[in-house]
Scaffold this active site. Sequence first.
Site, PDB file in Angstrom:
ATOM      1  N   ASP A   1       5.441   0.385  12.013  1.00  0.00           N
ATOM      2  CA  ASP A   1       4.251  -0.018  11.737  1.00  0.00           C
ATOM      3  C   ASP A   1       3.975  -1.484  12.144  1.00  0.00           C
ATOM      4  O   ASP A   1       3.143  -2.256  11.720  1.00  0.00           O
ATOM      5  CB  ASP A   1       4.031   0.128  10.146  1.00  0.00           C
ATOM      6  CG  ASP A   1       3.363   1.367   9.698  1.00  0.00           C
ATOM      7  OD1 ASP A   1       2.957   2.196  10.362  1.00  0.00           O
ATOM      8  OD2 ASP A   1       3.398   1.823   8.537  1.00  0.00           O
TER       9      ASP A   1
ATOM     10  N   ARG B   1      -8.084  -0.480   5.341  1.00  0.00           N
ATOM     11  CA  ARG B   1      -7.376   0.570   4.852  1.00  0.00           C
ATOM     12  C   ARG B   1      -6.107  -0.030   4.387  1.00  0.00           C
ATOM     13  O   ARG B   1      -5.472   0.613   3.317  1.00  0.00           O
ATOM     14  CB  ARG B   1      -6.838   1.621   5.804  1.00  0.00           C
ATOM     15  CG  ARG B   1      -7.993   2.616   6.227  1.00  0.00           C
ATOM     16  CD  ARG B   1      -7.497   3.598   7.069  1.00  0.00           C
ATOM     17  NE  ARG B   1      -6.309   4.205   6.529  1.00  0.00           N
ATOM     18  CZ  ARG B   1      -5.463   4.675   7.243  1.00  0.00           C
ATOM     19  NH1 ARG B   1      -5.523   4.471   8.686  1.00  0.00           N
ATOM     20  NH2 ARG B   1      -4.170   5.068   6.779  1.00  0.00           N
TER      21      ARG B   1
ATOM     22  N   LEU C   1       9.015   7.079  17.247  1.00  0.00           N
ATOM     23  CA  LEU C   1       8.516   7.972  16.140  1.00  0.00           C
ATOM     24  C   LEU C   1       7.227   8.630  16.265  1.00  0.00           C
ATOM     25  O   LEU C   1       7.077   9.774  15.914  1.00  0.00           O
ATOM     26  CB  LEU C   1       8.516   7.157  14.578  1.00  0.00           C
ATOM     27  CG  LEU C   1       9.794   6.399  14.526  1.00  0.00           C
ATOM     28  CD1 LEU C   1       9.575   5.639  12.917  1.00  0.00           C
ATOM     29  CD2 LEU C   1      10.671   7.385  14.286  1.00  0.00           C
TER      30      LEU C   1
ATOM     31  N   LYS D   1       0.752  -1.213   0.110  1.00  0.00           N
ATOM     32  CA  LYS D   1      -0.113  -0.104  -0.011  1.00  0.00           C
ATOM     33  C   LYS D   1       0.626   1.383  -0.169  1.00  0.00           C
ATOM     34  O   LYS D   1       0.634   1.899  -0.762  1.00  0.00           O
ATOM     35  CB  LYS D   1      -0.951   0.016   1.217  1.00  0.00           C
ATOM     36  CG  LYS D   1      -1.434   1.197   1.558  1.00  0.00           C
ATOM     37  CD  LYS D   1      -2.475   1.184   3.057  1.00  0.00           C
ATOM     38  CE  LYS D   1      -1.563   1.521   3.931  1.00  0.00           C
ATOM     39  NZ  LYS D   1      -1.394   2.958   4.296  1.00  0.00           N
ATOM     40  N   ASN D   2       1.813   1.272   1.034  1.00  0.00           N
ATOM     41  CA  ASN D   2       2.627   2.499   1.055  1.00  0.00           C
ATOM     42  C   ASN D   2       3.548   2.939  -0.019  1.00  0.00           C
ATOM     43  O   ASN D   2       4.203   3.868  -0.421  1.00  0.00           O
ATOM     44  CB  ASN D   2       3.475   2.438   2.330  1.00  0.00           C
ATOM     45  CG  ASN D   2       2.466   2.481   3.499  1.00  0.00           C
ATOM     46  OD1 ASN D   2       1.573   3.193   3.397  1.00  0.00           O
ATOM     47  ND2 ASN D   2       3.157   1.909   4.747  1.00  0.00           N
TER      48      ASN D   2
ATOM     49  N   CYS E   1      -5.743  10.067  10.533  1.00  0.00           N
ATOM     50  CA  CYS E   1      -4.680   9.359  11.278  1.00  0.00           C
ATOM     51  C   CYS E   1      -4.921   9.605  12.780  1.00  0.00           C
ATOM     52  O   CYS E   1      -5.108  10.799  13.083  1.00  0.00           O
ATOM     53  CB  CYS E   1      -3.186   9.511  10.836  1.00  0.00           C
ATOM     54  SG  CYS E   1      -2.209   8.336  11.614  1.00  0.00           S
TER      55      CYS E   1
ATOM     56  N   ASP F   1       4.816  20.319   7.487  1.00  0.00           N
ATOM     57  CA  ASP F   1       5.525  21.550   7.512  1.00  0.00           C
ATOM     58  C   ASP F   1       6.848  21.345   6.762  1.00  0.00           C
ATOM     59  O   ASP F   1       7.471  22.132   6.079  1.00  0.00           O
ATOM     60  CB  ASP F   1       6.109  21.727   8.939  1.00  0.00           C
ATOM     61  CG  ASP F   1       4.850  22.315  10.170  1.00  0.00           C
ATOM     62  OD1 ASP F   1       3.877  22.070   9.653  1.00  0.00           O
ATOM     63  OD2 ASP F   1       5.271  23.062  10.786  1.00  0.00           O
ATOM     64  N   LEU F   2       7.381  19.926   6.837  1.00  0.00           N
ATOM     65  CA  LEU F   2       8.581  19.647   6.171  1.00  0.00           C
ATOM     66  C   LEU F   2       8.421  19.862   4.514  1.00  0.00           C
ATOM     67  O   LEU F   2       9.280  20.097   3.708  1.00  0.00           O
ATOM     68  CB  LEU F   2       9.206  18.465   6.461  1.00  0.00           C
ATOM     69  CG  LEU F   2       9.712  18.372   8.095  1.00  0.00           C
ATOM     70  CD1 LEU F   2      10.035  16.950   8.326  1.00  0.00           C
ATOM     71  CD2 LEU F   2      10.905  19.006   8.355  1.00  0.00           C
TER      72      LEU F   2
ATOM     73  N   ARG G   1       1.857  14.251  12.737  1.00  0.00           N
ATOM     74  CA  ARG G   1       2.883  14.234  11.548  1.00  0.00           C
ATOM     75  C   ARG G   1       2.570  15.294  10.485  1.00  0.00           C
ATOM     76  O   ARG G   1       2.006  15.263   9.570  1.00  0.00           O
ATOM     77  CB  ARG G   1       2.457  12.777  10.920  1.00  0.00           C
ATOM     78  CG  ARG G   1       2.692  11.577  11.728  1.00  0.00           C
ATOM     79  CD  ARG G   1       2.943  10.411  10.740  1.00  0.00           C
ATOM     80  NE  ARG G   1       1.552   9.960  10.555  1.00  0.00           N
ATOM     81  CZ  ARG G   1       1.411   8.627   9.766  1.00  0.00           C
ATOM     82  NH1 ARG G   1       2.263   8.141   9.224  1.00  0.00           N
ATOM     83  NH2 ARG G   1       0.124   8.265   9.587  1.00  0.00           N
ATOM     84  N   PRO G   2       3.134  16.585  10.981  1.00  0.00           N
ATOM     85  CA  PRO G   2       3.059  17.771  10.225  1.00  0.00           C
ATOM     86  C   PRO G   2       3.391  17.780   9.100  1.00  0.00           C
ATOM     87  O   PRO G   2       4.648  17.110   8.634  1.00  0.00           O
ATOM     88  CB  PRO G   2       3.460  18.838  11.044  1.00  0.00           C
ATOM     89  CG  PRO G   2       4.757  18.178  11.908  1.00  0.00           C
ATOM     90  CD  PRO G   2       3.934  16.570  12.075  1.00  0.00           C
TER      91      PRO G   2
END
Length: 421
Positions: free
Chosen positions: A305, A397, A327, A23-24, A116, A124-125, A121-122
């Site tokens: 995960d 999902r 994390l 999926k990822n 989520c 911003d980056l 898990r912003p």
Amino acid sequence: MYKYLHIYESPKLSGSVTISGAKNAALPIIASSILAKNDFIIENVPKVTDVHTLLKLLKNLGSEFEFKNTLKINTNSINNTTAIYEIVKTMRASILVLGPLLARFHHCKVSLPGGCAIGARPVDLHLKALTQMGAEINIEGGYINAKGKLKGANIYFDKVTVTGTENIIMAATLARGKTKIINAAKEPEVVNLCKVLKDAGVDIKGIGTEEIEIIGTDGELLNFKTAQIIPDRIEAGTYLAAGAITNSKITLKNVDATHLEIILIKLSEMGFCIETDKNTITLLPAKEIKPVNISTTEYPGFPTDMQAQFMAIATQANGVSLIEERLFENRFMHVPELNRLGATIKIQGKTATVYGPTPLIGADVMATDLRASSALVLAGLIAKDETKVHRIYHLFRGYENLLEKFTALGAKMKLGVEPLP
């Protein structure tokens, strides 16, 4: 009406299971279709909710696709660059359309993501990097408004970010000049995306390392070749965990053992024997399940995960296991649910202490996120009597044909339906 997963005690599993596409890996590669000038064919795409959500988003933008055994998608008909909240809110990975939309159309409007519950898990980056590439960005009304023609830049990520790395890789492919990404994510899913883009003619160096260099095409769209999604290492790890918690012999097919190295090491530490072949992994029962110490970190370290699944196994280990989550701050939400089943797990800060072995007894439990829900399924396999896992939309999902695969291994489970109160 809503569904729950009804699990009956299934103390032994056996047989084999075929692992689906990751999926990822599928999500960023599907998002990269925005960069294509041709029909893009993608093989081994898993039929999971997150994939269908992204396809719904791309269709809303104007794309056309066929999804049967393979996915064929054409984005030449995109006539809208607004990724709406109603779709984006259900899946964080929707942010992956930001980079390619901006690179191709020089403007886009993307809702801030949701979907989520495991902590902040912003993005911003992502936004800082795109700004360094020449984008003008402002956030208004819950939307990221971005515009500007992108140019190459030196990007340094203060923190390793998988989706951030993927977004900037895709943005850089159509930018003018060279982009260097320092402290890039090295996950196999990132490598899969890079190889697909390289096959499409993009000049990419440093694939699989923490420094990636990309020479952009200055707006020229890409001619994609047929792409293959890698096997899902988290799905594979989950089924290995199912074999471990029931102390059973099971075999995985269509799997890449090199992507699972740390997971296999930790299973070996717990007393299980592992046999690997070109595309298969066989887990053999342990004489004694030993406790384990785990600290999650970026690839090639232990994946966050898989933390919940190993915590479930640790409830059956002969001793005390320590699991540190480095994390995400809210990724112990499955602990109260495992304790409802009879586990003895204590949390102090970022560390969970798991006391084993403890007998588990079936109960009603609630899934809080995708991987937490899989840990509850694993616990349900060995819990006495019956377990009901509620809010199982989380499971769908990320796990294709979960019910069919588990029952093929001998697990006793079925979907239950209850009227809403």
